[in-house]
Design a protein around this motif. Structure first.
Motif, PDB file in Angstrom:
ATOM      1  N   TYR A 290      16.702   3.099  -6.882  1.00  0.00           N
ATOM      2  CA  TYR A 290      17.810   2.611  -7.710  1.00  0.00           C
ATOM      3  C   TYR A 290      18.892   1.896  -6.891  1.00  0.00           C
ATOM      4  CZ  TYR A 290      19.382   7.229  -6.115  1.00  0.00           C
ATOM      5  OH  TYR A 290      19.678   8.326  -5.343  1.00  0.00           O
ATOM      6  N   ASP A 291      18.871   2.106  -5.560  1.00  0.00           N
ATOM      7  CA  ASP A 291      19.889   1.496  -4.695  1.00  0.00           C
ATOM      8  C   ASP A 291      19.245   0.581  -3.653  1.00  0.00           C
ATOM      9  OD1 ASP A 291      18.579   3.502  -3.328  1.00  0.00           O
ATOM     10  OD2 ASP A 291      20.336   4.139  -2.207  1.00  0.00           O
ATOM     11  N   PHE A 292      18.153  -0.077  -4.022  1.00  0.00           N
ATOM     12  CA  PHE A 292      17.348  -0.800  -3.034  1.00  0.00           C
ATOM     13  C   PHE A 292      18.152  -1.819  -2.238  1.00  0.00           C
ATOM     14  CE2 PHE A 292      14.628  -4.263  -1.609  1.00  0.00           C
ATOM     15  CZ  PHE A 292      13.691  -3.567  -0.862  1.00  0.00           C
ATOM     16  N   ASP A 293      18.909  -2.666  -2.909  1.00  0.00           N
ATOM     17  CA  ASP A 293      19.646  -3.732  -2.203  1.00  0.00           C
ATOM     18  C   ASP A 293      20.647  -3.151  -1.211  1.00  0.00           C
ATOM     19  OD1 ASP A 293      18.275  -5.744  -3.473  1.00  0.00           O
ATOM     20  OD2 ASP A 293      19.727  -5.936  -5.101  1.00  0.00           O
ATOM     21  N   GLU A 298      22.523  -2.062   4.048  1.00  0.00           N
ATOM     22  CA  GLU A 298      23.534  -1.228   4.696  1.00  0.00           C
ATOM     23  C   GLU A 298      22.964  -0.087   5.526  1.00  0.00           C
ATOM     24  OE1 GLU A 298      26.578  -2.200   4.529  1.00  0.00           O
ATOM     25  OE2 GLU A 298      26.244  -3.740   2.992  1.00  0.00           O
ATOM     26  N   GLU A 299      21.734   0.291   5.276  1.00  0.00           N
ATOM     27  CA  GLU A 299      21.178   1.438   5.988  1.00  0.00           C
ATOM     28  C   GLU A 299      20.278   0.964   7.130  1.00  0.00           C
ATOM     29  OE1 GLU A 299      21.575   4.893   4.859  1.00  0.00           O
ATOM     30  OE2 GLU A 299      22.822   4.432   3.136  1.00  0.00           O
ATOM     31  N   ARG A 300      19.343   1.795   7.538  1.00  0.00           N
ATOM     32  CA  ARG A 300      18.611   1.537   8.775  1.00  0.00           C
ATOM     33  C   ARG A 300      17.581   0.407   8.700  1.00  0.00           C
ATOM     34  NH1 ARG A 300      16.147   7.028  10.705  1.00  0.00           N
ATOM     35  NH2 ARG A 300      16.316   7.701   8.564  1.00  0.00           N
ATOM     36  N   GLY A 301      17.048   0.162   7.524  1.00  0.00           N
ATOM     37  CA  GLY A 301      15.999  -0.840   7.410  1.00  0.00           C
ATOM     38  C   GLY A 301      14.633  -0.261   7.738  1.00  0.00           C
ATOM     39  N   PHE A 302      13.608  -1.109   7.674  1.00  0.00           N
ATOM     40  CA  PHE A 302      12.229  -0.647   7.784  1.00  0.00           C
ATOM     41  C   PHE A 302      11.468  -1.421   8.857  1.00  0.00           C
ATOM     42  CE2 PHE A 302      13.690  -0.573   3.337  1.00  0.00           C
ATOM     43  CZ  PHE A 302      13.694   0.795   3.113  1.00  0.00           C
ATOM     44  N   LYS A 307       8.567  -3.806   0.062  1.00  0.00           N
ATOM     45  CA  LYS A 307       7.987  -4.121  -1.242  1.00  0.00           C
ATOM     46  C   LYS A 307       6.493  -4.439  -1.172  1.00  0.00           C
ATOM     47  CE  LYS A 307      12.170  -5.628  -3.640  1.00  0.00           C
ATOM     48  NZ  LYS A 307      12.835  -6.695  -4.429  1.00  0.00           N
ATOM     49  N   ASN A 308       6.047  -4.987  -0.060  1.00  0.00           N
ATOM     50  CA  ASN A 308       4.636  -5.362   0.059  1.00  0.00           C
ATOM     51  C   ASN A 308       3.784  -4.302   0.735  1.00  0.00           C
ATOM     52  OD1 ASN A 308       4.838  -7.943  -1.167  1.00  0.00           O
ATOM     53  ND2 ASN A 308       5.714  -8.764   0.714  1.00  0.00           N
ATOM     54  N   THR A 309       4.408  -3.210   1.176  1.00  0.00           N
ATOM     55  CA  THR A 309       3.662  -2.230   1.964  1.00  0.00           C
ATOM     56  C   THR A 309       3.531  -0.879   1.294  1.00  0.00           C
ATOM     57  OG1 THR A 309       4.449  -3.301   3.987  1.00  0.00           O
ATOM     58  CG2 THR A 309       3.515  -1.117   4.222  1.00  0.00           C
ATOM     59  N   VAL A 310       4.553  -0.409   0.592  1.00  0.00           N
ATOM     60  CA  VAL A 310       4.511   0.962   0.075  1.00  0.00           C
ATOM     61  C   VAL A 310       3.326   1.154  -0.877  1.00  0.00           C
ATOM     62  CG1 VAL A 310       6.951   1.395   0.387  1.00  0.00           C
ATOM     63  CG2 VAL A 310       6.167   0.449  -1.786  1.00  0.00           C
ATOM     64  N   GLU A 326       4.058   7.424 -17.675  1.00  0.00           N
ATOM     65  CA  GLU A 326       3.388   7.490 -18.986  1.00  0.00           C
ATOM     66  C   GLU A 326       2.105   6.671 -18.990  1.00  0.00           C
ATOM     67  OE1 GLU A 326       6.628   8.227 -22.525  1.00  0.00           O
ATOM     68  OE2 GLU A 326       6.480   6.192 -21.709  1.00  0.00           O
ATOM     69  N   ASN A 327       2.160   5.478 -18.411  1.00  0.00           N
ATOM     70  CA  ASN A 327       0.999   4.583 -18.406  1.00  0.00           C
ATOM     71  C   ASN A 327       0.044   4.841 -17.252  1.00  0.00           C
ATOM     72  OD1 ASN A 327       2.063   3.281 -20.661  1.00  0.00           O
ATOM     73  ND2 ASN A 327       3.164   1.779 -19.423  1.00  0.00           N
ATOM     74  N   LYS A 328       0.445   5.779 -16.364  1.00  0.00           N
ATOM     75  CA  LYS A 328      -0.364   6.085 -15.170  1.00  0.00           C
ATOM     76  C   LYS A 328      -0.700   4.814 -14.382  1.00  0.00           C
ATOM     77  CE  LYS A 328      -2.291  10.435 -16.892  1.00  0.00           C
ATOM     78  NZ  LYS A 328      -1.266  10.607 -17.945  1.00  0.00           N
ATOM     79  N   ASP A 329       0.299   3.962 -14.266  1.00  0.00           N
ATOM     80  CA  ASP A 329       0.141   2.694 -13.554  1.00  0.00           C
ATOM     81  C   ASP A 329       0.585   2.876 -12.101  1.00  0.00           C
ATOM     82  OD1 ASP A 329      -0.216   0.055 -12.936  1.00  0.00           O
ATOM     83  OD2 ASP A 329       1.639  -0.632 -13.881  1.00  0.00           O
ATOM     84  N   PHE A 330      -0.254   3.586 -11.316  1.00  0.00           N
ATOM     85  CA  PHE A 330       0.173   4.058 -10.002  1.00  0.00           C
ATOM     86  C   PHE A 330      -0.261   3.168  -8.831  1.00  0.00           C
ATOM     87  CE2 PHE A 330      -0.168   8.200 -12.404  1.00  0.00           C
ATOM     88  CZ  PHE A 330       1.206   8.376 -12.529  1.00  0.00           C
ATOM     89  N   GLU A 331      -0.983   2.127  -9.100  1.00  0.00           N
ATOM     90  CA  GLU A 331      -1.418   1.206  -8.030  1.00  0.00           C
ATOM     91  C   GLU A 331      -2.106   1.967  -6.894  1.00  0.00           C
ATOM     92  OE1 GLU A 331       1.860  -1.229  -6.765  1.00  0.00           O
ATOM     93  OE2 GLU A 331       2.481  -1.690  -8.818  1.00  0.00           O
ATOM     94  N   GLU A 332      -2.995   2.882  -7.263  1.00  0.00           N
ATOM     95  CA  GLU A 332      -3.630   3.751  -6.273  1.00  0.00           C
ATOM     96  C   GLU A 332      -4.527   2.988  -5.296  1.00  0.00           C
ATOM     97  OE1 GLU A 332      -4.420   8.000  -8.114  1.00  0.00           O
ATOM     98  OE2 GLU A 332      -4.607   6.466  -9.667  1.00  0.00           O
ATOM     99  N   ARG A 333      -4.894   1.789  -5.635  1.00  0.00           N
ATOM    100  CA  ARG A 333      -5.723   0.976  -4.724  1.00  0.00           C
ATOM    101  C   ARG A 333      -4.994   0.723  -3.402  1.00  0.00           C
ATOM    102  NH1 ARG A 333      -3.031  -1.989  -8.226  1.00  0.00           N
ATOM    103  NH2 ARG A 333      -1.969  -3.906  -7.551  1.00  0.00           N
ATOM    104  N   LYS A 334      -3.660   0.805  -3.419  1.00  0.00           N
ATOM    105  CA  LYS A 334      -2.887   0.523  -2.209  1.00  0.00           C
ATOM    106  C   LYS A 334      -2.831   1.717  -1.248  1.00  0.00           C
ATOM    107  CE  LYS A 334       1.026  -1.765  -2.881  1.00  0.00           C
ATOM    108  NZ  LYS A 334       2.353  -2.131  -3.463  1.00  0.00           N
ATOM    109  N   LEU A 335      -3.241   2.895  -1.727  1.00  0.00           N
ATOM    110  CA  LEU A 335      -3.101   4.098  -0.920  1.00  0.00           C
ATOM    111  C   LEU A 335      -3.933   4.042   0.357  1.00  0.00           C
ATOM    112  CD1 LEU A 335      -3.009   6.948  -3.591  1.00  0.00           C
ATOM    113  CD2 LEU A 335      -1.298   6.552  -1.825  1.00  0.00           C
ATOM    114  N   SER A 336      -5.226   3.771   0.224  1.00  0.00           N
ATOM    115  CA  SER A 336      -6.102   3.817   1.397  1.00  0.00           C
ATOM    116  C   SER A 336      -5.722   2.758   2.419  1.00  0.00           C
ATOM    117  CB  SER A 336      -7.563   3.652   0.973  1.00  0.00           C
ATOM    118  OG  SER A 336      -7.755   2.421   0.304  1.00  0.00           O
ATOM    119  N   GLU A 337      -5.325   1.591   1.934  1.00  0.00           N
ATOM    120  CA  GLU A 337      -4.910   0.522   2.841  1.00  0.00           C
ATOM    121  C   GLU A 337      -3.667   0.931   3.629  1.00  0.00           C
ATOM    122  OE1 GLU A 337      -3.176  -4.039   2.511  1.00  0.00           O
ATOM    123  OE2 GLU A 337      -4.544  -3.317   0.953  1.00  0.00           O
TER     124      GLU A 337
END
Length: 366
Positions: A290-293, A298-302, A307-310, A326-337
């Motif tokens: 909710y406080d991404f920007d 302002e914080e430590r950074g990554f 956005k392209n990695t998590v 609710e929609n179970k739209d979890f993008e699980e394909r990104k987990l193994s990568e």
């Protein structure tokens, strides 16, 4: 003056260099609360399989002459967190000092990646007195080299010892049943674990200002229960009766975070490294930022493009969060990568690899 206490520790330690090294003595450097102890426990267990060793704990926030002598005469010394007096300790050549580090992988910048020049110089001194730094992957070697100001030849990507926990024979059904009884939750409910990180920007630390619990429970309460695990510092920013915000379980004091990860069906987090460990379990993660920007600027950074990695969907408010679940739209394909960027091997043998290395090629002077 800034490092006076650390220098004093170093000088006391150096007095005990007159005593010989005991090749079977191992010392773990911890704080009195024994936080971040998981890696140390698994290394201890692995050494116990190899023979008879003497184990000692050096409590870095307690001054003990006996502890200094044990530390100075230990063959193997392990840390799991920062300990600045290392910069001023003159270890004997036979001693092997190994930093295991408590956090898995690399995501949020830390240490020398974000600190002042003075602190980087201190880290450099510490690294000169550190023989090895254990990481989980060759991919993150450069980040750890910068964070610890340590040369890459000292970094060994052997794994996260405490991750061996997930390969032990746990009865997850029994663990969940005990959890549900403790918190009065129906056994048929799925558990959503919400583990937000601490922010330096104070106004963003009270998560209930951004998560609408009533809306959350109205939409998801039949199937799920929300278990909240807070960073200790976050509680300082609560005001009023937080129970009035809606129904949830506060499991911030639950002893085993790893047990919570095992029994949870979904993780909600933001920028916490807990997501790296949860991703190993191949279960859904939602990033409630909710406080991404503000955090980005302002914080430590990554170390990575967030956005392209998590390994999961990113949401910015309660409605988006609820919709994804609710929609179970979890993008699980990104987990193994994602997991492949953080770990070279995940097989329950990280502790074995570390101890094998130290007893063989990593063992100085035989």
């Amino acid at each position: 003056m800034k490092y006076l206490k650390h220098k004093l520790y170093g000088r006391i330690f150096n007095l005990f260099k007159v005593f010989p090294i005991n090749k079977n003595k191992i010392t773990f450097i911890v704080d009195s609360g024994e936080s971040f102890k998981g890696n140390l426990d698994y290394i201890k267990k692995e050494f116990e399989k190899r023979g008879t060793f003497e184990f000692n704990f050096f409590y870095k926030d307690k001054l003990s002459i006996g502890a200094f002598k044990d530390l100075a005469t230990s063959k193997y010394i392990f840390l799991n967190d920062n300990f600045f007096p290392i910069a001023f300790m003159n270890f004997k050549d036979e001693s092997v000092v190994t930093q295991l580090w408590h956090a898995p992988g690399a995501f949020k910048k830390f240490g020398g990646s974000v600190s002042s020049e003075d602190d980087r110089q201190m880290l450099l001194k510490i690294s000169k007195n550190t023989d090895y730094l254990i990481t989980s992957s060759k991919n993150i070697e450069g980040f750890y080299s910068e964070a610890f100001q340590i040369s890459k030849d000292k970094i060994k990507p052997l794994g996260l010892p405490r991750a061996d926990y997930y390969f032990e024979n746990h009865n997850i059904s029994d663990l969940k049943e005990e959890f549900c009884k403790r918190y009065g939750v129906g056994p048929d409910k799925k558990i959503i674990l919400y583990a937000p990180t601490f922010r330096d920007e104070e106004k963003y630390n009270n998560v209930f200002n951004y998560l609408d619990l009533n809306e959350f429970n109205e939409s998801l309460g039949d199937e799920y229960v929300l278990a909240l695990r807070l960073h200790p510092k976050i509680k300082d920013f609560y005001s009023g009766d937080i129970s009035s915000k809606g129904k949830y379980i506060d499991c911030s004091g639950y002893a085993s975070e790893q047990e919570l990860l095992l029994i949870s069906d979904i993780l909600i987090t933001d920028y916490s490294s807990i997501m790296i460990e949860f991703a190993m379990l191949n279960k859904p993660i939602v990033f409630f930022t909710y406080d991404f920007d503000s955090y980005l600027n302002e914080e430590r950074g990554f170390y990575f493009d967030f956005k392209n990695t998590v390994p999961g969907p990113i949401v910015y408010d309660s409605s988006q969060l609820i919709e994804v679940i609710e929609n179970k739209d979890f993008e699980e394909r990104k987990l193994s990568e994602f997991v492949m960027t953080q770990f070279d091997e995940i097989n329950g043998e990280a502790s074995k690899r570390v101890v094998d290395f130290l007893l063989n090629e990593g063992d100085k002077n035989g």
